[in-house]
Design a protein around this motif. Structure first.
Motif, PDB file in Angstrom:
ATOM      1  N   LYS A 120      -2.534  -9.371   9.607  1.00  0.00           N
ATOM      2  CA  LYS A 120      -3.564  -8.679   9.755  1.00  0.00           C
ATOM      3  C   LYS A 120      -3.361  -7.084   9.899  1.00  0.00           C
ATOM      4  O   LYS A 120      -4.048  -6.376   9.416  1.00  0.00           O
ATOM      5  N   LEU A 121      -2.191  -6.873  10.576  1.00  0.00           N
ATOM      6  CA  LEU A 121      -1.878  -5.428  10.690  1.00  0.00           C
ATOM      7  C   LEU A 121      -1.265  -4.961   9.269  1.00  0.00           C
ATOM      8  O   LEU A 121      -1.581  -3.589   9.032  1.00  0.00           O
ATOM      9  N   LEU A 122      -0.730  -5.821   8.620  1.00  0.00           N
ATOM     10  CA  LEU A 122      -0.150  -5.296   7.318  1.00  0.00           C
ATOM     11  C   LEU A 122      -1.484  -4.916   6.336  1.00  0.00           C
ATOM     12  O   LEU A 122      -1.426  -4.003   5.922  1.00  0.00           O
ATOM     13  N   TRP A 123      -2.287  -5.859   6.393  1.00  0.00           N
ATOM     14  CA  TRP A 123      -3.675  -5.590   5.531  1.00  0.00           C
ATOM     15  C   TRP A 123      -4.205  -4.342   6.063  1.00  0.00           C
ATOM     16  O   TRP A 123      -4.777  -3.557   5.317  1.00  0.00           O
ATOM     17  N   ASP A 124      -4.288  -4.228   7.470  1.00  0.00           N
ATOM     18  CA  ASP A 124      -5.134  -2.960   7.916  1.00  0.00           C
ATOM     19  C   ASP A 124      -4.190  -1.522   7.717  1.00  0.00           C
ATOM     20  O   ASP A 124      -4.804  -0.500   7.440  1.00  0.00           O
ATOM     21  N   LEU A 125      -3.010  -1.554   8.129  1.00  0.00           N
ATOM     22  CA  LEU A 125      -2.253  -0.311   8.029  1.00  0.00           C
ATOM     23  C   LEU A 125      -1.495   0.050   6.453  1.00  0.00           C
ATOM     24  O   LEU A 125      -1.115   1.175   6.700  1.00  0.00           O
ATOM     25  N   THR A 126      -1.488  -0.853   5.580  1.00  0.00           N
ATOM     26  CA  THR A 126      -1.015  -0.538   4.315  1.00  0.00           C
ATOM     27  C   THR A 126      -2.206  -0.327   3.187  1.00  0.00           C
ATOM     28  O   THR A 126      -3.022  -0.853   3.377  1.00  0.00           O
ATOM     29  N   LYS A 127      -1.896   0.797   2.440  1.00  0.00           N
ATOM     30  CA  LYS A 127      -2.842   1.060   1.223  1.00  0.00           C
ATOM     31  C   LYS A 127      -2.601   0.046   0.305  1.00  0.00           C
ATOM     32  O   LYS A 127      -1.382  -0.393  -0.097  1.00  0.00           O
ATOM     33  N   PRO A 128      -3.571  -0.228  -0.632  1.00  0.00           N
ATOM     34  CA  PRO A 128      -3.130  -0.826  -1.865  1.00  0.00           C
ATOM     35  C   PRO A 128      -2.010  -0.379  -2.815  1.00  0.00           C
ATOM     36  O   PRO A 128      -2.014   0.777  -2.844  1.00  0.00           O
TER      37      PRO A 128
END
Lengths: 638, 162
Positions: free
Chosen positions: A40-48
């Motif tokens: 969840k953190l990776l999804w929220d904190l990194t841009k595609p």
């Protein structure tokens, strides 16, 4: 707070800034911890679409709500990032004692963002956290780093997690290790740490973990201990070598064969008989202690290390045809010291050996090294060269199988044992274990044995599938149902901080896991509810990959698995005894794999054409916001 | 005397520290490593782990070492006990213990000892490698227990020196 430490550490390496944030109720109850909160953190904190080795990538460590409680095997640390090997999601699960220290210091997760200008290490001393210069540690191997930090900090009980030269040199299969020999490996997670100039994390945790209802917890754990007690295993996982070799399903000679004459010296049985395996090592809070400690007391291969586990024995041993016990143990130690994934290291070396045999690589390409199959001396020489990208061959192999084969050309991709995602396969011949073919193809990080299981237990298979007859895992029947069943349980196990090596005592027993979670945290959940959380985690990982460009096409297997038969199927080589795998070997045809995928996608509620989860599936799992974000990233969601 | 004794063999210990977790929970209702009656000292590089816990000696040197007489040995059960209310945290007993088995609670500033969980030690119950065992009290077991304790002491010194 009960169970959780309650805090996340955010480290901005670019600006050298550290802040703590509380772990929100929403994160805790929807994603549990470790693997769940990490994604969840990776999804929220990194841009595609970010470059995995750029400062924009996040490197996230996480422990679960059960870590630091007397729940057996609750000491796993999950590390998550975008992989430089696959450009997709990677999570690794690391044993050792790092988890306990982090939890007792009061934290559940550490998020590293940015990139430090100079090498640094993070020092967590309970409440006090600081980044310190690691100039003197850069270039040191994992053992030296651990020793130096314990000495510098004046405390033998500090727990260290670090990279070796492999991670520093951005090797595509670099690992992160803790407690010296416990690796969080696969898919180049160590290179992400190296790209951030982060050498190590040292933790001293002296705080407490609160348990909501110790009496209720005791009622669950004592029976669990009794059940775990009946399965001692003196060989650890290395005890699998002989069993698989006798059944002709051991990956041999770069997966060209299933049997190696004289492989006994690289088996767990021989490690014990030869006096090499001297003790067992338990990860934090794990009473099973399945990890073995091995020593070579003298000679050119003098060494001591944790392992080798089965995967290391097959990759560095049978796949390279090296049957010299001491060379194998030395190679295993070197991988641990250099901070390399033993599986990928062995599989990429096997590719190089086959290329050498076929004349695609010559001594001019190998810096004069003789890369013949079975050459233990070369194996031992190559590992540090790969970690440091030394010479032509070291630099070539450090890029991993897929990139090395692209560079060398001449059709060498055909025997590179990586799938389209780009990760080297772990130690299962999916042509024989057809049920495994599916789980290797859909694994978000590439063809790897974790994330799902298969089962040869008829009772269990019939119970899960509701079928009246049992089809062994050598067939592709019923595998999709089993894969879904295991996939959700794996996610829960990892998210709670537990080990998946406990079978139906804990790992696949959702009732027990839910009861442990509720007694520790005070959050009441049923087995079904906790499995829904598992499904949510699993699905979000899939969505992360879709955001990064995954399509159905990438859910495949290494070419050799799909187009070549194993050589033991040749006439005249049929063994007298092959147990239940007799006559079942062949290939994983793309057609067969497609059928397996269809069934699996249907069960998961994913679109058959794209492999994307359907909107309805996402809504049912409480992931409605994910639909919007994927559409914003240009994905047309079914 | 107790019908059983706690026997510790460090050679079998895998270093998982489970005994510390369960000990703390059972006695303190919370998990804190410094509150455990048993402690594992570890050399991670050599995978060497040494569990240290009160031996409930036949003639415990900690008893005469305590200036306040706060440590006693029950003649019936053989269990060595500290009276927490009397303890001032002077640590004389810690210095006197040949097995480094007495620990001090940093919050209460008083020493504490293994109480064998009143006859059902949870550390032994949870120790799957059988490094900690709850064995019948008989001469052969007592002999082995003493040998193991001495061996453990030597290894402990080498682990602490690292």
């Amino acid at each position: 707070m009960y169970g959780w430490g309650g805090q996340i550490i955010y480290v901005d390496l670019t600006h050298g800034k550290i802040r703590k944030e509380s772990l929100s109720k929403e994160l805790r109850e929807n994603f549990l911890g470790a693997r769940g909160v990490n994604i969840k953190l990776l999804w929220d904190l990194t841009k595609p679409g970010i470059d995995p080795l750029s400062p924009e990538n996040a490197l996230i460590f996480g422990v679960g709500p059960l870590t630091g409680t007397p729940v057996p095997t609750s000491g796993r640390t999950t590390i998550t990032a975008k992989s430089p090997t696959t450009n997709l999601y990677v999570k690794v699960s690391m044993g050792g004692a790092f988890s306990g220290a982090l939890k007792f210091a009061g934290y559940d997760n550490i998020v590293f963002l940015g990139k430090s200008e100079k090498p640094v290490y993070l020092w967590i001393d309970d409440n006090n956290i600081e980044l310190r210069d690691a100039g003197h540690l850069w270039g040191l191997n994992v053992r030296e780093t651990d020793k130096t930090l314990k000495k510098d900090l004046g405390d033998n009980e500090v727990r260290v997690s670090s990279i070796g030269p492999g991670g520093e040199n951005l090797v595509k299969f670099a690992a992160i290790l803790c407690s010296v020999y416990n690796a969080g490996a696969r898919s180049g997670i160590g290179a992400v740490m190296g790209s951030k100039n982060l050498k190590a994390i040292a933790v001293r945790g002296t705080g407490a973990v609160q348990i909501k209802d110790p009496e209720r917890l005791s009622e669950v754990i004592y029976p669990v201990i009794e059940k775990l007690r009946v399965r001692p295993s003196p060989y650890g996982t290395s005890g699998l070598i002989n069993t698989l070799n006798d059944s002709y399903v051991l990956p041999v000679k770069n997966f060209a064969d299933g049997h190696l004459d004289g492989a006994y010296p690289i088996s767990g049985e021989y490690f014990v008989e030869g006096g090499y395996r001297t003790r067992r090592i338990g990860c934090f809070s794990c009473i099973r202690g399945c990890h073995i400690y091995t020593e070579v007391k003298e000679g050119p291969y003098k060494c001591h290390s944790g392992g080798p586990e089965y995967e290391s024995c097959f990759a560095l041993g049978s796949s390279t045809c090296v049957t010299d016990t001491e060379a194998l143990l030395k190679a295993n130690e070197l991988c641990n010291l250099m901070g390399l994934d033993t599986i990928s290291t062995g599989v990429v070396i096997s590719w190089a050996m086959e290329s050498f045999e076929k004349g695609v690589l010559t001594k001019q390409d190998t810096d004069g090294l003789d890369l013949s199959f079975g050459n233990g001396e070369t194996l031992v020489k190559l590992i540090p060269m790969m970690a440091r990208r030394e010479g032509k061959i070291g630099a070539l192999l450090a890029e991993g199988s897929k990139r090395a084969a692209e560079k060398v050309g001449k059709g060498s991709w055909k025997w590179a044992l990586a799938n389209s995602k780009g990760l080297e396969i772990s130690g299962v011949d999916t042509r024989t274990y057809k049920a495994r073919a599916l789980t290797y193809a859909v694994n978000p990080k590439g063809p790897d044995h974790l994330f799902h299981q298969i089962s040869a237990n008829p009772e269990m298979v019939m119970k899960v599938t509701g079928a009246k007859d049992f089809k062994p895992p050598t067939t592709a029947n019923q595998d999709a149902q089993i894969a879904v069943w295991y996939g959700d349980r794996y996610a829960v196990t990892d998210a709670l901080g537990l080990c998946s090596f406990t079978g139906d005592v804990i790992h696949t027993n959702a009732e027990v896991m839910a009861e442990m979670y509720s007694s520790v945290t005070g959050v009441e959940v049923s087995a079904n509810e906790i499995l829904t959380i598992g499904k949510r985690i699993y699905t979000l990982e899939r969505c992360y990959n879709i955001r990064e460009g995954l399509t159905r096409k990438l859910d495949d297997l290494p070419p050799r698995m799909m187009y070549e038969k194993t050589s033991w199927e040749a006439p005249g080589r049929a063994p007298a005894h092959r147990g239940w795998v007799a006559g079942k070997g062949s290939i994983n045809t793309p057609e067969q794999l497609n059928e397996q995928l269809d069934e699996f996608y249907n069960l998961r509620g994913w679109d058959l054409k794209t492999g994307y989860p359907r909107k309805e599936t996402l809504k049912n799992l409480g992931l409605a916001d994910v639909i919007e974000q994927l559409e914003k990233a240009g994905k047309s969601m079914p | 005397m107790m019908e059983r004794v706690l026997s510790v063999n460090y050679e079998k210990c895998c270093g998982c520290e489970y005994c510390m977790l369960i000990c703390s929970m059972v006695h303190e209702n919370t998990v804190k490593m410094s509150k455990s009656r048993i402690k594992i000292y570890r050399n991670e590089d050599e995978a060497m782990s040494v569990p240290v816990v009160c031996e409930h000696c036949i003639d415990p040197p900690c008893i005469p070492a305590c200036p306040l007489g706060a440590i006693t040995k029950s003649p019936e059960s053989g269990i060595v006990k500290v009276n927490g209310e009397q303890c001032t945290g002077c640590q004389s007993c810690i210095a006197a213990c040949p097995y480094s088995a007495i620990r001090i609670d940093p919050e209460k500033n008083e020493v504490f000892l293994c109480d064998l969980c009143g006859g059902d030690p949870k550390c032994a119950k949870g120790c799957m490698p059988n490094a900690i065992e709850w064995l019948e009290n008989k001469p052969s077991v007592l002999w082995k227990k003493e040998v193991n304790a001495k061996k453990r002491n030597i290894m402990l010194k080498s682990v602490l020196e690292v």
